[in-house]
Motif scaffolding. Structure first.
Motif, PDB file in Angstrom:
ATOM      1  N   GLU A  71       0.823  -1.200   0.000  1.00  0.00           N
ATOM      2  CA  GLU A  71       0.000   0.000   0.000  1.00  0.00           C
ATOM      3  C   GLU A  71       0.865   1.260   0.000  1.00  0.00           C
ATOM      4  N   PRO A  72       0.252   2.393  -0.333  1.00  0.00           N
ATOM      5  CA  PRO A  72       1.008   3.646  -0.377  1.00  0.00           C
ATOM      6  C   PRO A  72       1.175   4.255   1.013  1.00  0.00           C
ATOM      7  N   ALA A  73       2.037   5.230   1.091  1.00  0.00           N
ATOM      8  CA  ALA A  73       2.083   6.108   2.255  1.00  0.00           C
ATOM      9  C   ALA A  73       1.270   7.334   1.864  1.00  0.00           C
ATOM     10  N   VAL A  74       0.328   7.726   2.704  1.00  0.00           N
ATOM     11  CA  VAL A  74      -0.482   8.919   2.439  1.00  0.00           C
ATOM     12  C   VAL A  74      -0.444   9.777   3.694  1.00  0.00           C
ATOM     13  N   THR A  75      -0.062  11.025   3.521  1.00  0.00           N
ATOM     14  CA  THR A  75       0.001  11.958   4.645  1.00  0.00           C
ATOM     15  C   THR A  75      -0.738  13.239   4.291  1.00  0.00           C
ATOM     16  N   VAL A  76      -1.123  13.974   5.305  1.00  0.00           N
ATOM     17  CA  VAL A  76      -1.766  15.265   5.106  1.00  0.00           C
ATOM     18  C   VAL A  76      -0.664  16.295   4.885  1.00  0.00           C
ATOM     19  N   ALA A  77      -0.698  16.943   3.737  1.00  0.00           N
ATOM     20  CA  ALA A  77       0.293  17.969   3.428  1.00  0.00           C
ATOM     21  C   ALA A  77      -0.184  19.340   3.887  1.00  0.00           C
ATOM     22  N   GLU A  78      -1.497  19.585   3.786  1.00  0.00           N
ATOM     23  CA  GLU A  78      -2.031  20.889   4.167  1.00  0.00           C
ATOM     24  C   GLU A  78      -3.534  20.796   4.399  1.00  0.00           C
ATOM     25  N   VAL A  79      -4.002  21.544   5.392  1.00  0.00           N
ATOM     26  CA  VAL A  79      -5.432  21.685   5.646  1.00  0.00           C
ATOM     27  C   VAL A  79      -5.707  23.174   5.791  1.00  0.00           C
ATOM     28  N   THR A  80      -6.625  23.674   4.994  1.00  0.00           N
ATOM     29  CA  THR A  80      -6.992  25.081   5.074  1.00  0.00           C
ATOM     30  C   THR A  80      -8.488  25.175   5.289  1.00  0.00           C
ATOM     31  N   GLU A  81      -8.888  25.610   6.478  1.00  0.00           N
ATOM     32  CA  GLU A  81     -10.303  25.809   6.738  1.00  0.00           C
ATOM     33  C   GLU A  81     -10.723  27.125   6.125  1.00  0.00           C
ATOM     34  N   VAL A  82     -11.837  27.110   5.393  1.00  0.00           N
ATOM     35  CA  VAL A  82     -12.338  28.283   4.695  1.00  0.00           C
ATOM     36  C   VAL A  82     -13.285  29.029   5.625  1.00  0.00           C
ATOM     37  N   ALA A  83     -13.093  30.334   5.710  1.00  0.00           N
ATOM     38  CA  ALA A  83     -13.969  31.156   6.555  1.00  0.00           C
ATOM     39  C   ALA A  83     -15.392  31.073   6.026  1.00  0.00           C
ATOM     40  N   GLU A  84     -16.333  30.994   6.957  1.00  0.00           N
ATOM     41  CA  GLU A  84     -17.741  30.916   6.575  1.00  0.00           C
ATOM     42  C   GLU A  84     -18.181  32.250   5.980  1.00  0.00           C
TER      43      GLU A  84
END
Length: 156
Positions: A71-84
């Motif tokens: 299986e692959p390695a999968v990581t979170v590179a970036e998370v950007t929460e969008v302002a409501e």
């Protein structure tokens, strides 16, 4: 065997959550773990198609699993929460995932994909918690992949 390589992705997280809402980064981490195991069980998905995301993930990645021997390695590179922008629109977050498939020898195929998380609030009066839902799209596993397309791995 030929492998496409991309530059390393820098990890950057931005957190902005409501009082009763867990950070989107928690849902992104769970998504990355599920994708690395190629098992979407337990991931809340929002889809615009009747296709089964789990079956699609397995079908698309099968040639890579065979070529990589795992299986692959999968990581979170970036998370950007969008302002409501309004009270009517649910909160969203954009997630960039970094994928790495080991291939023959010292080669790897590395790339990123993006998806959107959408906050699904609990029904009014419910004691159930809300949840971040992942918008499933055909190119979440491999960038640029369209509906009906599959991967092929060839030794050169």
């Amino acid at each position: 065997m030929t492998a496409l390589l991309s530059p390393a992705v820098v990890l950057a997280l931005a957190a902005c959550t409501g009082a009763d809402r867990p950070p989107a980064s928690d849902a992104a981490d769970s998504l990355a773990t599920a994708l690395a195991g190629l098992d979407l069980t337990g991931v809340a998905l929002a889809t615009d198609t009747s296709a089964d995301p789990q079956a699609h993930l397995v079908e698309v990645t099968e040639p890579l699993v065979e070529a990589a021997g795992g299986e692959p390695a999968v990581t979170v590179a970036e998370v950007t929460e969008v302002a409501e922008e309004s009270d009517d629109a649910p909160p969203t977050a954009e997630v960039t995932l970094a994928w790495s498939w080991p291939l023959d020898g010292d080669q790897t195929w590395e790339y990123t994909t993006t998806t959107e998380l959408v906050w699904a609030a609990p029904p009014e009066g419910s004691e159930e918690p809300g949840a971040w839902q992942t918008r499933w799209d055909t190119d979440l596993a491999v960038p640029g992949l369209r509906a009906g397309e599959r991967l092929a791995v060839e030794e050169l």
